[in-house]
Design an enzyme around this catalytic site. Structure first.
Site, PDB file in Angstrom:
ATOM      1  N   PHE A 157      -4.696   7.076  14.277  1.00  0.00           N
ATOM      2  CA  PHE A 157      -5.442   6.094  13.491  1.00  0.00           C
ATOM      3  C   PHE A 157      -5.548   4.782  14.278  1.00  0.00           C
ATOM      4  O   PHE A 157      -4.555   4.257  14.761  1.00  0.00           O
ATOM      5  CB  PHE A 157      -4.736   5.847  12.155  1.00  0.00           C
ATOM      6  CG  PHE A 157      -5.419   4.803  11.312  1.00  0.00           C
ATOM      7  CD1 PHE A 157      -6.706   5.009  10.827  1.00  0.00           C
ATOM      8  CD2 PHE A 157      -4.785   3.595  11.011  1.00  0.00           C
ATOM      9  CE1 PHE A 157      -7.348   4.052  10.070  1.00  0.00           C
ATOM     10  CE2 PHE A 157      -5.422   2.628  10.245  1.00  0.00           C
ATOM     11  CZ  PHE A 157      -6.710   2.858   9.784  1.00  0.00           C
ATOM     12  N   GLN A 158      -6.753   4.314  14.428  1.00  0.00           N
ATOM     13  CA  GLN A 158      -7.059   3.066  15.144  1.00  0.00           C
ATOM     14  C   GLN A 158      -6.627   3.095  16.611  1.00  0.00           C
ATOM     15  O   GLN A 158      -6.229   2.087  17.172  1.00  0.00           O
ATOM     16  CB  GLN A 158      -6.477   1.855  14.417  1.00  0.00           C
ATOM     17  CG  GLN A 158      -7.154   1.634  13.059  1.00  0.00           C
ATOM     18  CD  GLN A 158      -6.862   0.307  12.424  1.00  0.00           C
ATOM     19  OE1 GLN A 158      -5.787  -0.253  12.592  1.00  0.00           O
ATOM     20  NE2 GLN A 158      -7.823  -0.206  11.670  1.00  0.00           N
ATOM     21  N   MET A 195     -36.856 -17.260  20.813  1.00  0.00           N
ATOM     22  CA  MET A 195     -37.117 -16.956  22.217  1.00  0.00           C
ATOM     23  C   MET A 195     -37.797 -15.601  22.367  1.00  0.00           C
ATOM     24  O   MET A 195     -38.676 -15.428  23.223  1.00  0.00           O
ATOM     25  CB  MET A 195     -35.808 -17.000  23.019  1.00  0.00           C
ATOM     26  CG  MET A 195     -36.009 -16.885  24.509  1.00  0.00           C
ATOM     27  SD  MET A 195     -37.120 -18.175  25.143  1.00  0.00           S
ATOM     28  CE  MET A 195     -35.944 -19.403  25.701  1.00  0.00           C
ATOM     29  N   LYS A 235       2.591  -0.636  19.753  1.00  0.00           N
ATOM     30  CA  LYS A 235       3.290  -1.209  18.601  1.00  0.00           C
ATOM     31  C   LYS A 235       4.811  -1.076  18.724  1.00  0.00           C
ATOM     32  O   LYS A 235       5.553  -2.012  18.402  1.00  0.00           O
ATOM     33  CB  LYS A 235       2.797  -0.508  17.326  1.00  0.00           C
ATOM     34  CG  LYS A 235       3.424  -1.033  16.056  1.00  0.00           C
ATOM     35  CD  LYS A 235       2.791  -0.413  14.823  1.00  0.00           C
ATOM     36  CE  LYS A 235       3.357  -1.051  13.564  1.00  0.00           C
ATOM     37  NZ  LYS A 235       2.666  -0.588  12.353  1.00  0.00           N
ATOM     38  N   GLU A 242     -13.206 -10.541  15.142  1.00  0.00           N
ATOM     39  CA  GLU A 242     -12.474 -10.701  16.406  1.00  0.00           C
ATOM     40  C   GLU A 242     -13.361 -11.171  17.553  1.00  0.00           C
ATOM     41  O   GLU A 242     -12.901 -11.841  18.473  1.00  0.00           O
ATOM     42  CB  GLU A 242     -11.777  -9.391  16.791  1.00  0.00           C
ATOM     43  CG  GLU A 242     -10.604  -9.004  15.893  1.00  0.00           C
ATOM     44  CD  GLU A 242     -11.024  -8.202  14.670  1.00  0.00           C
ATOM     45  OE1 GLU A 242     -12.239  -8.143  14.376  1.00  0.00           O
ATOM     46  OE2 GLU A 242     -10.148  -7.633  14.000  1.00  0.00           O
TER      47      GLU A 242
END
Ligand SMILES: Cc1ncc(C[n+]2csc(CCOP(=O)(O)OP(=O)(O)O)c2C)c(N)n1
Length: 591
Positions: free
Chosen positions: A140-141, A499, A190, A78
């Site tokens: 959950f989540q 770098m 949701k 993501e």
């Protein structure tokens, strides 16, 4: 006024006028699910492409996607969705859109949002949240993504009612694109994706208390004009804001009228053609010596659309020590934040320049520009010595520039290759230079290039990346292949986190701690993704490889194996002022 019982099961109706018993001016309000409303709202904003990754909380949203006109690009992580949206926005000038599920999907967006925040890029993120009855129960989540992203978004929302989805998305786009652009996140539980409501997309959005100043105060503009009239050694510092304001034409007229030379910040590159005699090149930590020398001597610095980032200014007390400072910025919070300002001008760069142009006289500064040019001639890029045993990074960058007539879109990762590209590409146009300036996000190059390539399929796109950063986001080769995106990836492969190694070399007694980085055979890796992969080990192979990549449709990867311990010069040591820059180049006087 429509009420719930006036609504048919499939069509809501709202009368805007009601005369002679006839319902006139009726607006049809189809009853849609929150997921459909989300898609319809994005369509109403003109969105065509979204970058994202599905999961539990957004399954209902993904249910609605196929029936929409939105093209969803399935990234492999993501973070790269947010950064692809960022690249898309920078090249197209339209907001980039990303979406992710709740919990880990949403937290993976955070770095990308911070990237857009620091570089003022309009990005809208849609995240799924656990269903409302589960919020606050460590479901959950479940994560509090509005809490987590509060400091890295311009604004964020947790939508509470299905009816609020459309107006919230409208407002999100308005906030992302107005004033100083930035990322906005809309978190949607949701159950709201599933619930239904009449859909109507608002024509406009206003937010009480949010009134970005685009029109500057004319008195301040005149004070700036007076300072310009009095100056003998004026210098412009040009930043990203010139492009964000769409002010490049006005800017060019201003520069040519006033005859004032231009120093670019890293993100300002491209706002004015680098080939123009008044364009000096990049300033700051890895800026050109003559540009930092001009900063030392200037008696007036006109900053247009830059925020005085420390990589540009060096140590503040040594910055532009002889200069009076005019600062043009759309964000009043930037005025005086890092650098004392004598004449603040708060406003959109285009509006400021429009008012400033008639106030300034046509002038030239031959003694001043002559002095800068004398410095410049000593430090010309041509003075770099070529080592025939290795493909030189700056040669690679300049050959890509030459092949594309300086027209290609170039994204980079973060590190030495980024600075070589900024120093040597020679940007002629706005919106072709896509780099992570403020956050310095490794892994940015490839996903941003994919976003850019999908935004402008008509343009040649190169991701110039380090072997370290590339190994962070290389799974996006699969996305590029799946999309057939025209992205050429040039890996500047020095086998080091270059770098960091350079800083250890110069400032930590060569104590190379955890910077040697092995990697896969990149040509074979490309092959595994079904992509043409080329390995380049000598100077002579550079141009043929570039030409082959340009002639091959879809993504191509070139592994440029470069000298492991080449350093980027000049460099201002950390904590030093710009006048203390180190330059190890072997200069040749070009007269
Ligand atoms: C996500 C992230 N982690 C760490 C860093 C710190 N960092 C800056 S440059 C750099 C080395 C980059 O190496 P590479 O991608 O190989 O590019 P090079 O400098 O060699 O061109 C590192 C580790 C960063 N900028 N971003």
């Amino acid at each position: 006024m429509a009420t719930a019982d006036m609504l048919s099961p499939t069509l809501g109706r709202t009368a805007t006028t009601d005369t002679a018993g006839r319902r006139r001016g009726e607006v049809e309000r189809p009853i849609l699910s929150g997921a459909e409303i989300t898609c319809r709202s994005l369509e109403a904003e003109g969105v065509t492409t979204v970058f994202g990754y599905p999961g539990g909380a957004v399954i209902p949203l993904y249910d609605a996607l196929p029936a929409s006109s939105l093209h969803h690009v399935l990234v492999r992580f993501e973070q790269w969705a947010a950064l692809a949206a960022d690249g898309y926005a920078r090249v197209s000038g339209r907001p980039g859109v990303c979406m992710a599920t709740s919990g880990p999907g949403a937290t993976n967006l955070v770095t990308g949002l911070a990237n857009a925040m620091l570089d003022s890029v309009p990005v809208v993120a849609i995240t799924g949240q656990v269903a409302q009855p589960f919020i606050g129960r460590d479901a959950f989540q479940e994560v509090d993504i509005t809490g987590i992203t509060l400091p890295v978004t311009k604004h964020n929302y947790l939508v509470q009612r299905v009816e609020d989805i459309a107006p919230t998305i409208k407002e999100a786009f308005y906030l992302a694109t107005s004033g100083r652009p930035g990322p906005v996140l809309v978190d949607i539980p949701k159950n709201l994706f599933i619930q239904k409501a009449p859909f109507h997309y608002p024509a406009s959005s206003e937010r009480r208390g949010y009134q970005p100043t685009s029109l500057p105060n004319l008195r301040q503009v005149r004070l700036a004009a007076e300072a310009i009239a009095r100056a003998e050694r004026p210098l412009i510092m040009a930043g990203h804001g010139v492009m964000l304001a769409g002010a490049t034409d006005l800017f060019a007229r201003f520069v040519e009228r006033t005859g004032i030379p231009v120093a670019f910040t890293l993100l300002g590159l491209g706002c004015f053609p680098e080939s123009h005699p008044l364009a000096l090149g990049m300033m700051g930590m890895h800026g050109h010596k003559h540009v930092n020398a001009a900063l030392e001597e200037a008696d007036l610095l006109i900053n247009i659309g830059a925020r005085f980032d420390d990589r540009a200014t060096g140590r503040i007390d040594g910055f532009a020590p002889k200069a009076k400072i005019v600062h043009v910025d759309v964000d009043p919070a930037e005025i005086g934040k890092n650098v004392r300002t004598d004449v603040p001008v708060v406003g959109d760069a285009a509006e400021v320049l429009r008012l400033l142009l008639p106030e300034v006289e046509a002038r030239q500064h031959p003694i001043w520009t002559g002095w800068i040019d004398a410095q410049r001639n000593q430090t010309l890029v041509e003075a770099l010595e070529d080592r025939p045993d290795w493909p030189e990074p700056y040669t690679i960058v300049r050959e890509i520039a030459a092949a594309s007539n300086n027209e290609a879109v170039i994204s980079t990762d973060v590190g030495q290759h980024q600075m070589w590209t900024a120093q040597y590409f020679g940007f002629e146009r706005p919106d072709r230079w896509i780099t992570s300036g403020g956050l310095g996000t490794m892994g940015y190059g490839l996903p941003a290039a994919i976003g850019a390539a999908l935004a402008r399929p008509d343009l040649e796109v190169w991701a110039v990346v380090g072997d370290g950063g590339f190994q962070m986001s290389l799974a996006e080769l699969a996305t590029a292949a799946q999309e057939g995106a025209n992205v050429n990836v040039a890996v500047i492969n020095n086998g080091y986190l270059g770098m960091v190694r350079q800083w250890q070399d110069l400032f930590h007694q060569k104590n190379y701690s955890e910077v040697k980085i092995a990697g896969p055979d990149l040509a074979k890796l490309a092959d595994a993704y079904g992509i043409l992969g080329i390995t380049v080990r000598t100077d002579a192979e550079i141009v043929p490889a570039i030409e082959r990549a340009r002639a091959t449709p879809g993504p191509v990867l070139i592994d440029f194996v470069v000298e492991p311990e080449a350093n980027v010069y000049p460099i201002v040591p950390p904590g030093a002022s710009n006048s203390e820059m180190m330059h190890e180049l072997k200069f040749r006087d070009t007269e």
